[in-house]
Every structure is written in C-alpha cells, then in structure tokens.
Scaffold this motif. Structure first.
Motif, PDB file in Angstrom:
ATOM      1  N   UNK A   6       0.950  -1.239   0.177  1.00  0.00           N
ATOM      2  CA  UNK A   6       0.004   0.040   0.167  1.00  0.00           C
ATOM      3  C   UNK A   6       0.824   1.358   0.056  1.00  0.00           C
ATOM      4  N   UNK A   7       1.894   1.258   0.656  1.00  0.00           N
ATOM      5  CA  UNK A   7       2.966   2.547   0.865  1.00  0.00           C
ATOM      6  C   UNK A   7       3.604   2.597  -0.647  1.00  0.00           C
ATOM      7  N   UNK A  14       1.340   9.242  -6.867  1.00  0.00           N
ATOM      8  CA  UNK A  14       0.967  10.293  -6.127  1.00  0.00           C
ATOM      9  C   UNK A  14      -0.524  10.915  -6.423  1.00  0.00           C
ATOM     10  N   UNK A  15      -1.045  10.693  -7.530  1.00  0.00           N
ATOM     11  CA  UNK A  15      -2.478  10.952  -7.861  1.00  0.00           C
ATOM     12  C   UNK A  15      -3.443  10.304  -7.483  1.00  0.00           C
ATOM     13  N   UNK A  16      -3.133   8.777  -7.509  1.00  0.00           N
ATOM     14  CA  UNK A  16      -3.933   7.723  -6.908  1.00  0.00           C
ATOM     15  C   UNK A  16      -4.128   8.144  -5.339  1.00  0.00           C
ATOM     16  N   UNK A  17      -2.909   8.519  -4.674  1.00  0.00           N
ATOM     17  CA  UNK A  17      -3.175   8.963  -3.134  1.00  0.00           C
ATOM     18  C   UNK A  17      -4.141  10.004  -3.084  1.00  0.00           C
ATOM     19  N   UNK A  18      -4.011  11.137  -3.942  1.00  0.00           N
ATOM     20  CA  UNK A  18      -4.743  12.069  -3.835  1.00  0.00           C
ATOM     21  C   UNK A  18      -6.225  11.813  -4.117  1.00  0.00           C
ATOM     22  N   UNK A 144      -4.678  -4.341  -6.870  1.00  0.00           N
ATOM     23  CA  UNK A 144      -4.160  -3.675  -5.133  1.00  0.00           C
ATOM     24  C   UNK A 144      -4.954  -2.399  -5.237  1.00  0.00           C
ATOM     25  N   UNK A 145      -5.056  -1.616  -6.181  1.00  0.00           N
ATOM     26  CA  UNK A 145      -5.776  -0.212  -6.070  1.00  0.00           C
ATOM     27  C   UNK A 145      -7.129  -0.293  -5.495  1.00  0.00           C
ATOM     28  N   UNK A 277      -7.319  -5.497   3.278  1.00  0.00           N
ATOM     29  CA  UNK A 277      -5.921  -5.312   3.568  1.00  0.00           C
ATOM     30  C   UNK A 277      -5.192  -6.548   2.760  1.00  0.00           C
ATOM     31  N   UNK A 278      -5.433  -7.802   3.328  1.00  0.00           N
ATOM     32  CA  UNK A 278      -4.790  -8.854   2.972  1.00  0.00           C
ATOM     33  C   UNK A 278      -4.838  -9.082   1.531  1.00  0.00           C
ATOM     34  N   UNK A 279      -6.042  -9.057   0.907  1.00  0.00           N
ATOM     35  CA  UNK A 279      -6.221  -8.877  -0.625  1.00  0.00           C
ATOM     36  C   UNK A 279      -5.230  -7.911  -1.275  1.00  0.00           C
TER      37      UNK A 279
END
Length: 417
Positions: A6-7, A14-18, A144-145, A277-279
C-alpha cells in the motif's frame, strides 16, 4: 522490514493517493450528512409516513438519472468533473442549514431539490472516480488499488457514522452541514491539484440514445461483464435487506438493546478492513474466474446462516462469512469493469452498474417489508441468501472463457506518474 504494498502504491502513484484521500474526505462528509439528514427529516415531518415518503422520493430521482451519467462522463475531463462536483456539493450542503427555519411545504421542496442535486453530483463524481483509476494505475496494480479502495470505504463507513452521531448528539445540527461542506471543499482542492493525464476518448457523432446503447451492447458482448452486472441484482437485494434485518434481529430475535446493532456492524466492517488489507497486500486475483463463484456463494451462505441465528454471537459468525465473500468480490468486480470494458465506454458501463445496484437495494428494502408481513422476519435473509447462492451456481455454469475476450486498453505511460 518488508515494504507495504500500500505504501508502494501511494508512492508510485501520487495522484492515486490524492484520489483516495478525496474518497476519505467525501466518504466522511457523506456519512456525516446522512446522519444529519435523518435528524432533519424528523424535524420537518410529523409522522413516519411523511418521513418515509419524502426520503424515498428524494432518493429515487438521482437513482433513475444516474443510469445516463456515464454517457456524459465518457466525454469530459474526469479531473475537472470530479472537483467541480465536489465544489458544488460544498455549497449545496450549506442549504440544509436554512431548511428548519422555513414553512413546512417550502422546507420539503428545498429538501427534495437539495438532496436531488447532491445525488446527481455524487453520481457524476462516483462514476468519474472509478474510471479515473484507469488513467492513473497500470493494469498490474489495479487489483491492489481496488482492494485498498474497498478497505478505505469500510473504514470510513465505521468512522463517518460515528462522527455524525457525536455531532448531532452534542452540537447544533448546523455543524453537520458545515463539517460536511468543509470536507467536500478539501476534497475538491485535493483533486484540483492532481496532475494525471486524461486518456483521450474516442470522439463520436452519435446521439445520446445511441451512445447509451453502446454501453448496453458492450455488456451483451462480454459475458463476464454481463455476469458482474447480474450479480449486482442479487447482491443489491441483500444490501437492501441488510440494515432493517440487523435491527429486527437485534430487537425481536436476540432481544438485545440497540448496541447489538453496533456490534454486528463493527463485526462486518472490521472483517472487511482486515480481509481487504490482505487482498491488497497479496494482490489476490484468481486467473480461473470460476473460483469467484465460491465467494458469491459464500455471501449467500453467510446470509442464509444469519436467518437461523438466535443470539448475537451466532450473528457475528454469520457476518464473518458474509463479509469475507463481499470483500474479495468488490475489487475483483471493479477490476473486471476496468479491464474488460473499452476505456471510451467505461463511464456508461460504470453508471449502468451503479444504477442496477442502487435499484436492487431499493427493491431489497421493499421485499423486506413484504416478506416480514407475509412470512416473517427470518425468511428475509433465508430467501435473499438462497437467491445469491443460485446466482453463484449460474455464474459458475455460464462463465465460459471462450466468451470472455480481454479488451485492449490504452497504454499508460509510467512517465505520466
């Protein structure tokens, strides 16, 4: 120490984080305002019939309109659309402050119009946000996303409702709308600062009706996409029964105080957070899509088992099974939509999916009342759970890989991240 995926995802995109931070802000704002609307409705209505009628009618209009939002979303700049809708909601939420001070009929009209417009804005923003992920994240990282998105949604569901309850209990109702408006405003600014590059959509001279039919034709041609939409019917019906059934079981079957509902909600939410979280960490995605029929069946099994529970501990165990299934399916279904549907029509297919789900939820709520009156409360999770298991069987038999074609998606340049 092993680096969290995830990190890694947030640093790589960065845009996905936003985008995710904005989903947190708007999710909190949505849940806080949801609690506030329930309190406000109680203030401007004098009986349960008025309350239910105004709530149902004001919520129905955006549902019907959202079926067509995807056609518009496929033609515009997604980033601009999202932050403009968030800015619009910032001002619309503040209108609720005026409603308690108005004459009753005018208050009803203003409540209806405001909730209608907020529903439309949320429909546009939701469809655009789901499509925008494909602009930002490469295909290998989509599962993951999507898993991270579902995990965040589960966390916000627990926190947002709690914050809303605290505000309406200890502060003036006006603070609900102020806090929610601020959260939407922060989200709008956050999206405004994003820099992802819009993937060019294919231009078309077709009229609105023809554009909408293109999305329907896409569903008909790809059996896997069609099955995901089919699952939205049965899953939506179960979701529609969920809230009322938890309340009925806690009060009528378990004979507990209202805190029993919180225990059941927290059980389902915490399992969703952990499994999500596991997935995400494992990037769990089965190549053999028939395996997902087991998880569709798991959702139905958990709900069927809930019908036989007679205490809260049995209910928690049933929801444990139920939540594992729903949490694994959520990112998988979104992944299918993002990879099996051509980018230029993803908006309208996402809009159709959202509409089917929402209408099914309303039908589930309707069926709940009918079944309770005719057969009894225990038959609601039993019958809806059996329908879900039947859907899983259909999914397994109809899913033929020869019918599923992987759609070529536009390449997303790593330099754009």
């Amino acid at each position: 120490m092993k680096k969290s995926k995830i990190v890694y995802l947030w640093k790589k995109y960065p845009d996905y984080k936003r985008l995710q931070l904005s989903s947190i802000y708007t999710g909190l704002g949505s849940w806080i305002s949801f609690i506030g609307m329930l309190v406000l409705l109680n203030q401007i209505t004098s009986n349960g019939f008025q309350l239910g009628l105004l709530w149902a009618i004001s919520g129905l209009a955006p549902i019907l309109f959202s079926m067509f939002t995807g056609v518009f979303v496929d033609k515009v700049n997604l980033r601009k659309l999202i932050y403009r809708m968030d800015f619009l909601n910032t001002f619309l939420l503040l209108i609720y402050i005026l409603i308690p001070y108005m004459e009753i009929r005018l208050a009803w009209i203003l409540f209806f119009v405001t909730r209608f417009l907020i529903g439309i804005a949320n429909s546009f923003a939701s469809v655009a946000s789901q499509k925008a992920v494909r602009n930002i994240v490469i295909e290998d990282d989509l599962i993951l996303a999507n898993s991270l998105s579902y995990t965040i949604t589960s966390i916000i569901r627990l926190i947002g409702a709690s914050i809303g309850g605290v505000i309406v209990s200890f502060l003036e109702l006006e603070m609900v709308w102020i806090v929610a408006a601020i959260l939407y405003g922060i989200s709008a600014i956050n999206i405004f600062l994003c820099k992802w590059k819009q993937i060019s959509s294919v231009k078309s001279d077709k009229n609105f009706k023809d554009e909408f039919l293109i999305g329907l034709n896409m569903v008909q041609k790809n059996r896997l996409v069609g099955l995901v939409l089919f699952s939205a019917v049965t899953l939506g019906i179960i979701i529609g029964t969920f809230n009322l059934i938890l309340q009925e079981y806690v009060t009528e079957i378990y004979e507990m105080n209202k805190y029993g509902i919180s225990i059941l909600y927290c059980t389902e939410g915490l399992v969703a957070i952990i499994v999500g979280y596991i997935v995400a960490e494992k990037k769990l995605l089965f190549k053999n899509k028939r395996r997902y029929s087991l998880f569709y069946a798991m959702v139905g099994l958990g709900w069927v088992l809930f019908s036989f529970t007679d205490n809260v501990y049995q209910g928690m165990l049933s929801l444990f099974i139920f939540s594992i299934g729903t949490t694994i399916l959520a990112p998988y279904e979104r992944y299918i939509m993002q990879t099996q549907v051509p980018y230029e029509v993803q908006g309208r297919v996402f809009g159709l999916w959202s509409t089917v789900t929402t209408i099914s939820i309303q039908l589930g709520a309707l069926f709940t009342g009918i079944i309770i009156e005719t057969l009894g409360v225990t038959f609601v999770p039993l019958l809806s759970g059996l329908c879900q298991i039947l859907m899983a069987i259909v999914f397994c038999f109809l899913l033929n890989h020869s019918y599923v074609k992987v759609i070529s998606q536009p390449n997303i340049s790593k330099e754009s991240h």
